[in-house]
Motif scaffolding. Structure first.
Motif, PDB file in Angstrom:
ATOM      1  N   THR A  25       0.855  -1.180   0.000  1.00  0.00           N
ATOM      2  CA  THR A  25       0.000   0.000   0.000  1.00  0.00           C
ATOM      3  C   THR A  25       0.897   1.238   0.000  1.00  0.00           C
ATOM      4  OG1 THR A  25      -1.717  -1.175   1.227  1.00  0.00           O
ATOM      5  CG2 THR A  25      -1.808   1.221   1.282  1.00  0.00           C
ATOM      6  N   TYR A  26       0.617   2.169  -0.923  1.00  0.00           N
ATOM      7  CA  TYR A  26       1.387   3.411  -1.035  1.00  0.00           C
ATOM      8  C   TYR A  26       0.451   4.578  -0.725  1.00  0.00           C
ATOM      9  CZ  TYR A  26       4.075   7.235  -3.062  1.00  0.00           C
ATOM     10  OH  TYR A  26       4.749   8.407  -3.246  1.00  0.00           O
ATOM     11  N   ILE A  27       0.754   5.345   0.309  1.00  0.00           N
ATOM     12  CA  ILE A  27      -0.087   6.465   0.716  1.00  0.00           C
ATOM     13  C   ILE A  27       0.183   7.657  -0.203  1.00  0.00           C
ATOM     14  CG2 ILE A  27      -0.760   8.006   2.610  1.00  0.00           C
ATOM     15  CD1 ILE A  27      -1.278   4.987   3.156  1.00  0.00           C
ATOM     16  N   ILE A  28      -0.884   8.190  -0.795  1.00  0.00           N
ATOM     17  CA  ILE A  28      -0.776   9.332  -1.700  1.00  0.00           C
ATOM     18  C   ILE A  28      -1.164  10.635  -0.996  1.00  0.00           C
ATOM     19  CG2 ILE A  28      -1.665  10.364  -3.838  1.00  0.00           C
ATOM     20  CD1 ILE A  28      -2.128   7.431  -4.812  1.00  0.00           C
ATOM     21  N   GLU A  29      -2.284  10.609  -0.276  1.00  0.00           N
ATOM     22  CA  GLU A  29      -2.782  11.802   0.435  1.00  0.00           C
ATOM     23  C   GLU A  29      -3.286  11.390   1.806  1.00  0.00           C
ATOM     24  OE1 GLU A  29      -6.039  13.705  -1.554  1.00  0.00           O
ATOM     25  OE2 GLU A  29      -5.030  13.694  -3.485  1.00  0.00           O
ATOM     26  N   GLY A  30      -3.210  12.298   2.752  1.00  0.00           N
ATOM     27  CA  GLY A  30      -3.775  12.061   4.069  1.00  0.00           C
ATOM     28  C   GLY A  30      -2.892  11.196   4.938  1.00  0.00           C
ATOM     29  N   VAL A  31      -3.492  10.714   6.032  1.00  0.00           N
ATOM     30  CA  VAL A  31      -2.758   9.931   7.023  1.00  0.00           C
ATOM     31  C   VAL A  31      -3.516   8.646   7.311  1.00  0.00           C
ATOM     32  CG1 VAL A  31      -1.981   9.897   9.425  1.00  0.00           C
ATOM     33  CG2 VAL A  31      -1.741  11.986   8.077  1.00  0.00           C
ATOM     34  N   MET A  32      -2.797   7.533   7.287  1.00  0.00           N
ATOM     35  CA  MET A  32      -3.354   6.225   7.625  1.00  0.00           C
ATOM     36  C   MET A  32      -2.764   5.789   8.960  1.00  0.00           C
ATOM     37  SD  MET A  32      -5.100   3.373   6.819  1.00  0.00           S
ATOM     38  CE  MET A  32      -5.250   3.048   5.074  1.00  0.00           C
ATOM     39  N   HIS A  33      -3.626   5.470   9.910  1.00  0.00           N
ATOM     40  CA  HIS A  33      -3.209   4.876  11.180  1.00  0.00           C
ATOM     41  C   HIS A  33      -3.288   3.376  10.944  1.00  0.00           C
ATOM     42  CE1 HIS A  33      -3.412   8.687  13.452  1.00  0.00           C
ATOM     43  NE2 HIS A  33      -4.262   8.980  12.482  1.00  0.00           N
TER      44      HIS A  33
END
Length: 88
Positions: A25-33
């Motif tokens: 999983t690659y985070i593009i925008e925002g924040v993932m907990h």
């Protein structure tokens, strides 16, 4: 392989689960907990999260903004995982 572009609304949860497939999983925008194999962390833009096959993982979007991520999953074992037991 399956590729997907996903948006979780602020505060939205992906339930803890596992599957025999590995996933990135690659985070593009925002924040993932996120949680992977009992380890919890906060992942922001540019972060890659690796979920090995058979490992419990899940997470939720931060409370203030949606999180957008690109994910790639091996589909040789199917698409769906098994919900993990809830934490006490």
């Amino acid at each position: 392989m399956m590729c997907g572009l996903v948006r979780l609304k602020a505060g939205e949860v992906t339930e803890r689960h596992s599957h025999p497939n590995e996933q990135w999983t690659y985070i593009i925008e925002g924040v993932m907990h996120a949680e992977v194999d009992g380890q919890t962390f906060v992942a922001g833009p540019g972060t890659v999260i690796y979920q090995p096959g058979g490992v419990v993982h899940g997470g939720h979007a931060g409370p203030d903004a949606d999180v957008v991520f690109f994910t790639v999953k091996d589909t040789s074992h199917g698409l769906y995982g098994t919900r993990a037991e809830t934490k006490d």
